[in-house]
Each structure stands twice: as C-alpha cells, then as structure tokens.
Design an enzyme around this catalytic site. Structure first.
Site, mmCIF file in Angstrom:
data_model
loop_
_atom_site.group_PDB
_atom_site.id
_atom_site.type_symbol
_atom_site.label_atom_id
_atom_site.label_comp_id
_atom_site.label_asym_id
_atom_site.label_seq_id
_atom_site.Cartn_x
_atom_site.Cartn_y
_atom_site.Cartn_z
ATOM 1 C CE LYS A 151 -3.366 2.858 0.102
ATOM 2 N NZ LYS A 151 -4.405 2.985 1.118
ATOM 3 C CE LYS B 51 -2.616 7.374 7.099
ATOM 4 N NZ LYS B 51 -3.049 6.052 6.577
#
Length: 301
Positions: A173, A241
């Site tokens: 990811k 993030k």
C-alpha cells in the site's frame, strides 16, 4: 456466505461505511463500532451498534478495522476496551487501514499470542471504489487464513492479492501511494503547462487519454483539476500520512525517494494554505501558486 460467521466492523468513515454496508447487504450479521454517529447508509440496516471495540470482538468471528492511522489501529486493538480484551481463540482480525508495516508486524504478533489470526489488508480505490465494491486489496498474512477470508473480501473489492507475510500488505500500500502521488504531480504539471501555454486543458486531457500517458489519475484526478472539484475523495492529510510512512521506512532501509519527498512538500504547501482536507488531486494548487497561474484561467502569454 458462511452462516457460521458473525462479522465486526470498526471505523465507519468515508470508506468504512460503504464497505460495511456491502457486508450487511450480503446477509451477514454485522456488529459495528464508530467514534462518531453511525452513518446514514447503515443507520436503517440490521447492523448492530456496539459500545466499544471490545464488544465487537466479543460478538464477531472476524473483525474488520478501517481507521486513519497507526496510533488509531493500536488504540482500537490494545486500548481501553479494545479488541484484544474481547477476543477468544480462533477469531480473525483484518486491518484494512493504511498504517506502518513495522507496527503491523508487532500488532500481528500480539494478536497471534492470543490464539487469533491477523491479516493486514489495506485498500486502494478511494470512496468510489468503496461504494462500488471495486477496491484493490493488498493482503499480508497466512495463506490459509487469507483463503478463508477472501470470499468476504470479494464483497468489497475486485483486485485482491495475497502479497506475503504480515506487513507486506502494508508495504504494498505504501508503494501504491508513492505511485499515486507521483502520478498526481505529473498530471498536475502537464495540465498546468498546457493551460499556461494557451491550450484548453480539458481538450488536452481528452487527447492524452488515448495515448501512452493515459492513466486512472489522468482520467479521474485530471478531470477534478480542470473542473476545480476538490471535495474528498481522499484527503491530502491522509496522503501526507502515507508518504510519511514511505519516507520514514525508506530512511530506515537506506533508500532515497527524491520525488516522493517532492510530492510530500507539495502536499505540505497545500496543508499550509488550509487544504489538508482537500482531495489529493488539489496538489495542483501548490504548483499553481508557484506558477501564479490557475488551470483554466485565460493565459496572457
């Protein structure tokens, strides 16, 4: 559907709510928990609201988690009235959040020590993919556990792959988010260049869609840049993030990611101008500030 499986879902945000709704619609008994009000999409369903993650874990055989960041997952799992305190042997945790691969491995070890299984299964596809059940799901964990859970994942996604051991799904990811950020930056530069040069950016985008430059980012985010539609989507602060994870892990690995760092600085600029909640396609606004020119305005060149 296995009638023996009761499911839990913790985290009912922009993506979590429609993902959970697919499980309800498939006929599963679903126990839910969220920090805020239960979303309208679930409020009228048979989903059973629980007062804590612990209560979800006590009721469900498989517990899905979809929250923003690493500390959030840690709190859901191991905080006061967390999932861990409600587990019994044989249950499965499936964390679909996008968090640190290193922390994920530690979380998995702790859950395994309780006699339960753990899959990290972060997703890509955004709000549209969540609503349409077309998410890409990257999974890390035991193959037998993955095969058991995959029919449930099939209700939420289309491209579902076991990447490797715990943490590897999260690594995939992070890699995905690097590619997405750099593609957004490339599309933004190209459309800004074309518009400043006096060409119609909408027509340039359409022309590029038929060539080697074609991409999902050009299709979806390029249109957002041209039409100035920056409602999320996927918020800039969340992509920040994810790129922090990429840059921190790269530093630990001794790997240089110069263009990832540049993309992060552009996101930082957007956030500094009040845009942390903009869709990540609004990265283009940082480049427009540098050019003192906005896509779609009339060029004076």
């Amino acid at each position: 559907m296995s009638n023996q499986k009761k499911l839990g879902f913790i985290g009912l945000g922009i993506m979590g709510a429609p993902m959970a709704n697919h499980l309800v619609n498939a006929g599963y008994e679903l126990f839910i928990n969220t920090r805020s009000k239960v979303p309208e999409i679930l409020a009228g369903t048979k989903a059973i609201q629980c007062p804590s993650p612990q209560a979800v874990a006590e009721q469900a055989d498989v517990i899905f988690i979809m929250v923003p960041d690493t500390p959030d997952v840690e709190n859901v799992l191991f905080g006061d009235k967390g999932v861990a305190s409600g587990l019994s042997k044989g249950k499965v945790i499936v964390d679909m959040s996008s968090i640190s691969p290193i922390s994920t491995r530690e979380f998995a070890k702790k859950i395994n020590a309780l006699g339960c299984d753990y899959l990290d299964a972060p997703v890509s596809g955004g709000e549209v993919g969540a609503k349409n059940a077309t998410l890409s799901i990257m999974v890390g964990g035991d193959e037998k556990v993955f095969e058991t859970i995959k029919p449930i994942l099939d209700l939420m996604g289309k491209n579902i792959n076991l990447v490797g051991k715990n943490g590897d799904g999260q690594t995939a990811k992070v890699a995905n988010q690097i590619i997405v950020a750099l593609n957004i930056e490339a599309v933004a530069e190209a459309l800004l260049f074309a518009s400043k040069a006096g060409a119609d950016p909408a027509k340039v985008r359409q022309a590029l869609m038929g060539g080697f430059a074609s991409s999902k980012i050009l299709e979806v985010h390029g249109e957002r840049m041209v039409k100035r539609t920056f409602d999320p989507g996927f918020r800039i602060e969340l992509h920040q993030k994810d790129l922090n994870l990429a840059l921190n892990c790269a530093r630990a690995l001794g790997v240089s990611l110069p263009n990832t760092a540049t993309a992060q600085e552009l996101f930082n600029s957007c956030a500094a101008h009040g845009g942390k909640a903009w869709d990540h396609s609004a990265m283009v606004k940082a480049l427009e500030k540098l050019a003192n020119f906005e896509i779609g305005q009339e060029s004076k060149t």
